[in-house]
Design an enzyme around this catalytic site. Structure first.
Site, PDB file in Angstrom:
ATOM      1  N   ASN A  45      45.850  43.798  45.917  1.00  0.00           N
ATOM      2  CA  ASN A  45      45.323  43.018  44.791  1.00  0.00           C
ATOM      3  C   ASN A  45      46.397  42.072  44.254  1.00  0.00           C
ATOM      4  O   ASN A  45      47.594  42.393  44.259  1.00  0.00           O
ATOM      5  CB  ASN A  45      44.757  43.913  43.684  1.00  0.00           C
ATOM      6  N   GLU A  47      47.022  39.836  40.910  1.00  0.00           N
ATOM      7  CA  GLU A  47      46.569  39.539  39.544  1.00  0.00           C
ATOM      8  C   GLU A  47      47.130  38.209  39.057  1.00  0.00           C
ATOM      9  O   GLU A  47      47.952  37.569  39.729  1.00  0.00           O
ATOM     10  CB  GLU A  47      46.980  40.692  38.620  1.00  0.00           C
ATOM     11  N   CYS A  56      40.807  41.084  44.311  1.00  0.00           N
ATOM     12  CA  CYS A  56      40.944  42.474  44.744  1.00  0.00           C
ATOM     13  C   CYS A  56      41.538  42.563  46.147  1.00  0.00           C
ATOM     14  O   CYS A  56      41.399  41.640  46.968  1.00  0.00           O
ATOM     15  CB  CYS A  56      39.576  43.157  44.779  1.00  0.00           C
ATOM     16  N   GLU A  58      40.568  44.298  48.678  1.00  0.00           N
ATOM     17  CA  GLU A  58      39.577  44.250  49.764  1.00  0.00           C
ATOM     18  C   GLU A  58      39.284  42.810  50.164  1.00  0.00           C
ATOM     19  O   GLU A  58      39.196  42.486  51.355  1.00  0.00           O
ATOM     20  CB  GLU A  58      38.257  44.904  49.325  1.00  0.00           C
ATOM     21  N   CYS A  89      34.858  47.527  44.149  1.00  0.00           N
ATOM     22  CA  CYS A  89      33.979  47.005  43.096  1.00  0.00           C
ATOM     23  C   CYS A  89      32.747  46.358  43.751  1.00  0.00           C
ATOM     24  O   CYS A  89      32.723  46.108  44.968  1.00  0.00           O
ATOM     25  CB  CYS A  89      34.727  45.999  42.221  1.00  0.00           C
ATOM     26  N   CYS A  92      33.312  43.176  45.786  1.00  0.00           N
ATOM     27  CA  CYS A  92      33.899  43.395  47.120  1.00  0.00           C
ATOM     28  C   CYS A  92      32.880  43.984  48.076  1.00  0.00           C
ATOM     29  O   CYS A  92      32.873  43.642  49.267  1.00  0.00           O
ATOM     30  CB  CYS A  92      35.126  44.289  47.013  1.00  0.00           C
TER      31      CYS A  92
END
Ligand code: THU
Length: 128
Positions: A45, A47, A56, A58, A89, A92
């Site tokens: 990930n 940010e 993310c 993934e 999530c 994803c």
């Protein structure tokens, strides 16, 4: 999938999690994608100060695979070093479904592992 392929995915995801850029949440995620051609792509990930720009792990892994010309996903492993296993999530899951009908989605914290099929986690994906 063989145990050794699963172990390779876990190693790749765990290694990627060490490179997570997560100064805000401190939640470090690693993901590894296995393509039908047998290649593995990993991601973490990433940010941002502007929180909504975060991507993310993934999706980073999937976009790396797709940008390398590998569009057929066989499995995705998500690694987070937390007591509870972390599932991808919804966004994803939708992106995983773009590149495969019903791949394995493997959750691991390095101690325990749970294997799902994508459709179990996202039974009704959005389709145009
Ligand atoms: N995160 C992922 O990398 N994958 C998910 O499926 C859910 C959440 C990241 C985004 C953010 O950097 C941190 O976890 C906390 O939400």
């Amino acid at each position: 999938m063989t145990k050794s392929t699963q172990a390779r995915l876990l190693r790749a995801a765990r290694q990627a999690s060490t490179r997570a850029y997560a100064p805000f949440s401190k939640f470090k995620v690693g993901a590894a994608v296995l393509t039908t051609s047998g290649r593995i792509f990993s991601g973490c990930n990433v940010e941002n100060n502007s929180y909504g720009l975060t991507v993310c792990a993934e999706r980073v892994a999937i976009f790396k695979a797709v940008s390398a010309g590998q569009r057929d996903i066989r499995a995705v492993l998500v690694y987070v070093d937390t007591p509870k296993l972390t599932a991808p999530c919804g966004a994803c899951l939708q992106v995983i479904g773009e590149f495969s009908e019903d791949p394995e989605v493997i959750l691991s914290n390095g101690r325990s592992t749970k294997i799902y099929r994508l459709r179990q986690l996202l039974p009704h994906s959005f389709k145009l």
